[in-house]
Design an enzyme around this catalytic site. Structure first.
Site, PDB file in Angstrom:
ATOM      1  N   ASP B  63       0.839  -1.189   0.000  1.00  0.00           N
ATOM      2  CA  ASP B  63       0.000   0.000   0.000  1.00  0.00           C
ATOM      3  C   ASP B  63       0.880   1.247   0.000  1.00  0.00           C
ATOM      4  O   ASP B  63       1.690   1.449   0.900  1.00  0.00           O
ATOM      5  CB  ASP B  63      -0.877  -0.039   1.264  1.00  0.00           C
ATOM      6  CG  ASP B  63      -1.850   1.105   1.286  1.00  0.00           C
ATOM      7  OD1 ASP B  63      -2.611   1.218   0.320  1.00  0.00           O
ATOM      8  OD2 ASP B  63      -1.821   1.874   2.243  1.00  0.00           O
ATOM      9  N   THR B  96      -3.232   5.081  -4.008  1.00  0.00           N
ATOM     10  CA  THR B  96      -2.205   5.936  -3.420  1.00  0.00           C
ATOM     11  C   THR B  96      -0.908   5.873  -4.209  1.00  0.00           C
ATOM     12  O   THR B  96      -0.235   6.882  -4.388  1.00  0.00           O
ATOM     13  CB  THR B  96      -1.942   5.536  -1.971  1.00  0.00           C
ATOM     14  OG1 THR B  96      -1.753   4.130  -1.923  1.00  0.00           O
ATOM     15  CG2 THR B  96      -3.103   5.898  -1.098  1.00  0.00           C
ATOM     16  N   THR B  97      -0.567   4.678  -4.660  1.00  0.00           N
ATOM     17  CA  THR B  97       0.684   4.550  -5.399  1.00  0.00           C
ATOM     18  C   THR B  97       0.606   5.328  -6.707  1.00  0.00           C
ATOM     19  O   THR B  97       1.543   6.043  -7.072  1.00  0.00           O
ATOM     20  CB  THR B  97       0.972   3.074  -5.694  1.00  0.00           C
ATOM     21  OG1 THR B  97       0.856   2.348  -4.491  1.00  0.00           O
ATOM     22  CG2 THR B  97       2.344   2.889  -6.257  1.00  0.00           C
ATOM     23  N   ASP B 394      -8.655  -1.101   1.685  1.00  0.00           N
ATOM     24  CA  ASP B 394      -8.720  -0.448   0.380  1.00  0.00           C
ATOM     25  C   ASP B 394      -9.980  -0.877  -0.355  1.00  0.00           C
ATOM     26  O   ASP B 394     -10.708  -0.045  -0.903  1.00  0.00           O
ATOM     27  CB  ASP B 394      -7.502  -0.831  -0.469  1.00  0.00           C
ATOM     28  CG  ASP B 394      -6.271  -0.041  -0.074  1.00  0.00           C
ATOM     29  OD1 ASP B 394      -6.342   0.650   0.955  1.00  0.00           O
ATOM     30  OD2 ASP B 394      -5.272  -0.117  -0.782  1.00  0.00           O
TER      31      ASP B 394
END
Lengths: 535, 553
Positions: B63, B96-97, B394
Site C-alpha cells: 500500500d 495511493t501509489t 482499500d
C-alpha cells in the site's frame, strides 16, 4: 542507503537517519530473504520424524530447555531477521490452530524456498513462481482430501485415536512410553469433549508437572490437582465425601473498600475491638460449618487466628488457591463460588468423592488431589519425570497429542504419515504440471519436488539413504497405486503406513501445506527491504 | 581595499540552511523522484511488496500510503508526496501509489522546462489547464453502470473490489474476498456507510480462506474472572444489556469520610457497600437481561453472581466493539442501572462463544437491525494478516465509493492513455509554451500503464506502442485498451475484462497529483532552521561539506 546528489552536486537528505538505513532491492532482496528463512528451516529439519533429534536452547537467563517441538524451538531461538521471523510466526500459527506439525510446516516452507531460489536463478519472475505454487497447492489439497480416510473414533476402545496420539508422540523424547501417554491423552480429551458439538475446550484439561519419579509415573486424575496443601499441618489429610466450600473472601474481618482508620482512645475500646474481631472469626467458621461443608478452599489467605480456629473446629482448609483453579474446581464439583460468608448455603457446596493431600517422594512438597467429582468435566494430567527438562518436554509432547485427538474429534478424516501423503501429493502435482502450458509449469514441478523433500528429510533423519528410499517408495506408490507407501522410519519391515498405523489428521496436513505456501508467497513478493543498518 | 570587504550581515541563525532559485526547484524535483522510485515497483497486479523495519516492528506492505508513511521522509519537498498519498488514502482509500507516481512524473517532465529557463509559473499554469481538460474528459468517458437490478449493482461492486485487490497479497483469493467485502458493505446503512461500523478482527492461524464474515459483531473474549466458565455460552434471541458501568465492589467516593462510634456500626458500613453492588446486579437481573456487556470492568463478584443466574457477562469491552454491538442489536448503552428499562436492551438472533484459532470469540449473529458487520481474518503470519487487513480496507473504501457514485472507468492504464491521447490532440490546437506543457502532461500520464507493464516483466516500450496505436485509432473500440498482464499480446480491452475502478478514484488522483506537482514547482526557496539541540549522532555519516561540529581532540 547512499546519499542522493542533485544536479549541482549537492547532497540532500530525504529520509530520516538516511545514513544509518540499509536498503536491498530486487534479486538481492529475494535471495537474502530466502537464505535467512532457509537457515531456520535447516535448523529444524533434523528434528523431523520419529528419529528426529532434539535441540538444546539456553535462554539469556541461563534456563536450559531441551525440545523437539518446532514451535518451541523457533520461539526460543529469539530470531532477529525480519524474514526469518515470518517462519517463526508460521510455526506458531500452526501451533495455535492445530497444535501439531509445527516442525513439518517450517521444513516444507524451507524446501519450497529452496526450490524458488533455483527458479529465480533461471530468471522466472517471482510472482509467476508464487502463482505456480498457489495452483500446485490447490491440487495437493484436493488430492489430500481424496486420499483421506474416515476413521471410526469410537471403535475398538478408541484404538484409532490412541494410534494417532502415538504418531504424534513418536518423535518426542517420551516415545518409549508413547502407548501409555497416548492412552492418557485420549481418555483426558474424551472426558472433557462435547461429542455432539464436536467441541473440546482444552482449558478443561490441566497439565501439571512435578519433577521426580519417572515418565511411567505420569497419570491421569479424573479430577483436579492443585499445587497447594492444607493450611495447617495438623489438619486431616484426607476428606471423603467432601462437601467443598469455595470462598473468594478472606478469613478476616471484613473491610470496607472506602478508606478507613480506627482510632482507639481507651483500653476498654481496645478490648472491645479485639472481641469484635474474635467474634468475626467465630461467626465465619460457624457459618461454614453450619452449611455442612467439611472442607473450605479459599482464594485468599487467612489470619493465623482463623487458621487456629479452623483446626479446632476440625475444618480442613486450603488458602491461596488461584482464580483459575477455583473456577476449575467449581466446574468439576458443581460448586458455586461464594463471595461472602453470609451467603453460604448448603446448595452452593461442591461435592467430590475425596480430597486428599499427597506427598511426592521424599520431598516436602505436597499437592491436593480432588477426585470423583460430582460432574467430571475437568481432568488433570500429572506428568512426572527425572528432570525439569524432561518434564517440560513431556508436557509439550502431551499437548501435541491432545491437540491431535481434539482435531480428530472435530474432523475424523486421517491421512497416513511417514511421508506417504506428501509423496502421493507430489505425484499428483507432477502430473498436473505437465498439463500447464505457461511458465508456471516449472514452479508447479518444483512444488512437487519440495513436497518430496519431506519424506527425504524423514529418511535422512532415520539414517536411511534418502534418495533410494524415496525413489523406492515413489515407484511403489505408482506401481501399486497405493498412496499409503511411505518411509519405514522405525524399521518395522513394511513401508505400508496403514500397517504401521501411522495416522495423521487431514486438517493438520492440509494446514501445513496451505500455511507454508502462503508464507512462501509472501516472502517471494518482497522486492525491497529497508531496515536499520545495525546488523 | 577595505571598502571591498563588506561586513557579513547575519540575517539568520547560524547553521540555517538556505537554498534558493532554480537550483532549489531542480533539487526538490530530484528528491521527489527518489521517493517515488521506492513505491514504483508496487504498482499494478504484478506489483511487489516492500519490507520495512522500524525498530523491532516489521511491516510488509504493498500500500503506497503505508510505505511512504513508514519511510519517515524528512526532505521538506518530498514530504508533500507523503501528504498527497495520505490524503488520497483518507479520501478514497485506494490509488495511493498511482497518485504518488503521477506527481513525480509530472515533476520529471517539468524539469527540462525549468532547466531551460521557463518560468515555473508558466508550467504550473499549463498543468492546471491540462488538469481541467483531463477532468472534463474523465467525466465524459466514464461509464454509467446500470444498477436497476440488485444483481447488476452487486456485480459492479464485486468487480471494483476485485480490481482493488488485484495487486495485493490476496490477489489469488480475490473472488472470495470481494464477496466478503461487498456483503459487509451492503450491511451498512446505505445513507451513511460509516466505515467504522465494519470491524476487522485478526486471528493468526488457519488459511486465508478460513476468514469469515459475521453479520453482526465479533470480538475477542475479554479478561474474565473466576466463575466466567460457569456462565452459559450460547443464547438464542437473548436480551443484551449494554453498560458503561463498573460492576465491582469498590469505594463509592475517593475521599469520603464516615465517623462511627460503635464497633457494631462497622459491620453496617461493610454491608452497605455490599448492598450497593447487589442492588445494581439485582436490577439488571430483574430487568431480564441475559447478556451483560460493559465498557468498564465487571468484577469477580458480579461474574459469579451472573453465573449463578445463567447470565453471560463480559467486561472491558473495547469502545468500538461496544458501539458496534449497540448498532447491531439496537440496544442503548446505559451509564447507570437506576431505572433500567428493558426497552434499552438489544437483541440478536444468536449469541455464541466459539473458538477461532487459539482465541475464543464472542459472536453476535443474525442481528435484526444489523447495520454493522465484522470480518474475521485468518492467515499464517502476523504480517500477512496485517497486510490483508490493509488490502481489505482499500477494497472496502472502493466499494463504499462505488456504492454511491455509479460511474466507473476501466483500469489497467486504459483511462490514463485515453486522457493522454486527448491532451496530445488538444495541445496541437494551442499556441505558445503551453503547447509543450500540455504535451508533457499527456506524456506524464503514460507513466501508469508503463509502470504496470514494467512491473509485470513485459517489454514496456512495445506495449506502450501497441496501446498508443490502439487508442489513436479512436472510437469506442480502442478507448479501453490497457495493459494485460496475463495474455500473450500484453494489451486487452480492460473494460470487457472487468478491470473497473470508480471514476472518483482517478479524479482525486489526478487532482491531488497535479496540485502536489504545482506546489513543489512554486517553491523557490527553502529556509531550514537547524535543530535546536544538535546531536552529532543524528547526523548521517560521511556527509561531505559539513564537518562535524564541536569535535575537539
Amino acid at each position: 542507503m547512499s546519499l542522493a546528489f542533485d544536479d549541482y552536486g549537492r547532497p540532500y537528505i530525504i529520509l530520516r537517519e538516511q545514513g544509518s538505513k540499509k536498503r536491498m532491492k530486487g534479486l538481492e532482496a529475494y535471495k537474502s530473504n530466502i537464505l535467512a528463512a532457509k537457515a531456520i528451516a535447516n535448523t529444524l529439519s533434523s528434528s523431523l520424524g520419529p528419529k528426529g533429534m532434539d535441540k538444546m536452547l539456553v535462554s539469556p537467563d541461563g534456563d536450559v530447555s531441551v525440545t523437539n517441538d518446532g514451535a518451541t524451538i523457533v520461539e526460543k531461538m529469539e530470531i532477529q531477521h525480519p524474514t526469518a521471523k515470518l517462519l517463526v510466526e508460521l510455526s506458531q500459527s500452526q501451533d495455535a490452530e492445530i497444535g501439531d506439525g509445527t516442525t513439518g510446516v517450517v521444513v516444507l516452507a524451507g524446501k519450497l524456498l529452496e526450490q524458488a531460489l533455483t527458479l529465480l536463478d533461471k530468471g522466472i519472475h517471482p510472482l509467476k513462481i508464487s502463482d505456480g505454487f498457489d495452483r500446485a497447492c490447490d491440487v495437493a489439497i484436493k488430492h489430500l482430501e481424496t486420499i483421506s480416510e474416515e476413521i471410526d473414533i469410537q471403535a475398538n476402545e478408541h484404538e484409532a485415536l490412541i494410534q494417532a496420539a502415538c504418531t504424534a508422540l513418536g518423535s518426542k523424547v517420551v516415545s518409549k512410553r508413547k502407548r501409555e501417554l497416548g492412552k492418557i491423552a485420549v481418555t483426558a480429551v474424551l472426558d472433557v469433549a462435547d461429542l455432539n458439538r464436536k467441541d473440546v475446550n482444552l482449558d478443561l484439561i490441566k497439565i501439571q508437572t512435578k519433577t521426580g519419579g519417572s515418565v511411567e509415573d505420569t497419570r491421569l486424575i479424573s479430577g483436579i490437582l492443585i499445587d497447594k496443601d492444607m493450611s495447617h499441618p495438623q489438619m486431616v489429610k484426607e476428606v471423603n465425601d467432601a462437601k467443598i466450600c469455595l470462598l473468594t473472601c478472606p478469613f478476616e474481618p471484613p473491610k470496607p473498600k472506602t478508606k478507613h482508620n480506627i482510632n482507639i482512645s481507651s483500653a476498654e475500646d481496645y478490648k472491645k475491638l479485639y472481641q469484635q474481631e474474635q467474634q468475626y472469626f467465630v461467626d465465619m467458621v460457624k457459618l461454614v460449618k453450619d452449611s455442612g461443608a467439611n472442607i473450605a478452599l479459599c482464594q485468599w489467605g487467612f489470619d493465623d487466628e482463623a487458621n487456629h480456629l479452623l483446626l479446632q473446629n476440625n475444618l480442613p482448609a486450603v488458602r491461596w488457591v488461584s482464580g483459575t483453579d477455583v473456577e476449575l474446581i467449581a466446574m468439576a464439583t458443581g460448586a458455586r463460588i461464594i463471595p461472602r460468608f453470609q451467603e453460604i448455603t448448603p446448595e452452593k457446596l461442591g461435592k467430590a468423592g475425596s480430597v486428599k493431600e499427597v506427598q511426592f517422594g521424599t520431598s516436602n512438597e505436597r499437592m491436593l488431589v480432588i477426585e470423583n467429582c460430582q460432574c467430571t468435566k475437568a481432568v488433570t494430567i500429572l506428568i512426572r519425570g527425572g528432570s525439569q527438562m524432561i518434564v517440560d518436554e513431556a508436557k509439550r509432547s502431551i499437548h501435541d497429542a491432545i491437540c491431535v485427538i481434539r482435531n480428530l474429534i472435530k474432523d475424523n478424516r486421517i491421512v497416513y504419515g511417514g511421508g506417504s501423503a506428501e509423496l502421493a501429493c507430489a505425484i499428483q502435482v507432477l502430473q498436473y504440471a505437465d498439463e500447464v502450458s505457461s511458465v508456471e509449469q516449472y514452479a508447479i514441478r518444483s512444488f512437487a519436488d519440495a513436497l518430496e523433500g519431506i519424506p527425504s528429510c524423514l529418511a535422512d533423519n532415520c539414517g536411511l539413504n534418502p534418495i533410494t528410499s524415496v525413489a523406492q517408495a515413489k515407484a511403489r506408490q505408482l506401481q501399486e497405486n497405493n498412496h499409503r507407501i511411505g518411509i519405514d522410519c522405525m524399521e518395522l519391515g513394511t513401508t505400508d503406513m496403514k500397517e504401521q498405523r501411522i495416522y495423521e489428521t487431514l486438517s493438520s496436513k492440509k494446514q501445513q501445506i496451505q500455511l507454508a505456501t502462503q508464507v512462501v508467497k509472501m516472502i517471494l513478493k518482497i522486492d525491497d527491504v529497508i531496515a536499520p543498518d545495525d546488523y | 581595499m577595505s571598502q571591498f570587504l563588506q561586513p557579513t550581515i547575519l540575517l539568520l541563525r547560524e547553521g540555517t540552511d538556505t537554498s534558493q532559485g532554480r537550483a532549489q526547484i531542480v533539487s526538490n524535483i530530484n528528491a521527489v523522484q527518489a521517493v517515488a522510485d521506492v513505491v514504483k515497483s508496487t504498482l499494478g497486479p504484478r506489483g511487489m511488496d516492500k519490507m520495512i523495519q522500524t525498530g523491532p516492528k516489521v511491516t510488509i506492505s504493498n500500500d503506497g500510503a503505508t510505505i511512504l508513511n513508514l519511510l519517515e521522509v524528512v526532505h521538506p519537498a518530498a514530504r508533500v508526496l507523503v501528504d498527497i498519498a495520505k490524503s488520497q488514502d483518507d479520501e478514497v482509500g485506494d490509488g495511493t501509489t498511482s497518485t504518488t507516481l503521477l506527481a513525480a512524473e509530472l515533476l520529471k517532465e517539468a524539469k527540462p522546462f525549468i532547466e531551460e529557463g521557463i518560468h515555473p509559473q508558466i508550467v504550473i499554469q499549463g498543468y492546471r489547464k491540462a488538469l481541467e481538460l483531463a477532468l472534463e474528459k474523465l467525466e465524459g468517458f466514464s461509464i454509467n453502470i446500470s444498477r436497476d437490478s440488485p444483481e447488476d449493482k452487486r456485480n459492479t461492486l464485486l468487480k471494483c473490489a476485485q480490481t482493488a485487490l488485484n495487486s495485493k497479497l490476496l490477489a489469488n483469493t480475490k473472488q472470495f474476498f470481494s464477496e466478503l467485502v461487498v456483503s459487509a458493505v451492503e450491511k451498512l446503512d446505505p445513507n451513511i456507510l460509516d466505515r467504522d461500523l465494519i470491524g476487522i478482527k485478526n486471528v493468526t492461524g488457519g488459511s486465508v480462506t478460513d476468514s469469515f464474515l459475521v453479520d453482526g459483531v465479533a470480538f475477542k473474549k475479554t479478561f474474565s474472572y473466576a466463575g466466567f466458565e460457569q456462565q452459559p455460552k450460547r443464547f438464542e434471541n437473548p436480551k443484551i444489556c449494554l453498560l458503561n458501568l463498573e460492576l465491582e465492589l469498590k469505594s463509592e467516593k475517593e475521599n469520603a469520610e464516615i465517623r462511627i462510634e460503635k464497633p457494631e456500626e462497622y459491620q453496617q458500613i461493610v454491608d452497605a457497600e455490599w448492598a450497593l453492588i447487589y442492588e445494581k446486579l439485582e436490577t439488571i437481573v430483574k430487568a431480564g437481561a441475559q447478556i451483560v456487556l460493559s465498557k468498564l470492568p465487571i468484577g469477580d463478584l458480579a461474574t459469579q453472581y451472573f453465573a449463578d443466574r445463567n447470565i453471560f457477562c463480559a467486561g472491558r469491552v473495547a469502545q468500538e466493539d461496544l458501539l458496534r454491538v449497540q448498532k447491531a442489536t439496537g440496544g442503548q448503552v446505559q451509564t447507570t442501572v437506576n431505572g433500567l428499562n428493558p426497552e434499552t436492551f438489544g437483541t440478536c438472533g444468536l449469541f455464541e462463544e466459539v473458538q477461532v484459532g487459539a482465541e475464543r470469540y464472542n459472536l453476535f449473529k443474525n442481528c435484526p437491525q444489523s447495520r454493522t458487520a465484522t470480518i474475521v481474518l485468518r492467515g499464517g503470519a502476523e504480517q500477512f494478516i496485517q497486510e490483508a487487513e490493509r488490502s481489505l480496507n482499500d477494497a472496502i473504501m472502493i466499494v463504499r465509493r462505488c456504492f454511491k457514485a455509479n460511474k466507473i472507468v476501466a483500469g489497467g492504464g486504459a483511462i490514463e492513455l485515453e486522457l493522454s491521447r486527448y491532451l496530445r490532440h488538444y495541445a496541437r490546437s494551442v499556441t505558445g509554451k503551453t503547447q509543450y506543457i500540455v504535451n508533457s502532461y499527456a506524456k506524464a500520464l503514460e507513466v501508469i500503464p508503463r509502470t504496470i507493464a514494467e512491473n509485470a516483466g513485459l517489454n514496456s516500450i512495445e506495449i506502450m506502442n501497441k496501446l498508443r496505436q490502439r487508442h489513436a485509432q479512436g472510437g469506442d473500440e480502442g478507448r479501453w485498451y490497457g495493459v494485460d498482464i496475463n495474455g500473450q499480446s500484453g494489451v486487452c480491452d480492460t473494460h470487457s475484462s472487468f478491470v473497473w475502478e470508480p471514476s472518483l478514484v482517478k479524479r482525486n488522483a489526478l487532482c491531488s497529483a497535479t496540485e502536489a506537482a504545482c506546489a513543489i514547482l512554486s517553491i523557490d526557496e527553502t529556509v531550514k532552521n537547524p535543530k535546536s539541540d544538535q546531536d552529532t549522532k543524528m547526523k548521517p555519516k560521511g556527509q561531505p561539506g559539513r564537518p562535524p561540529m564541536g569535535m575537539r581532540r
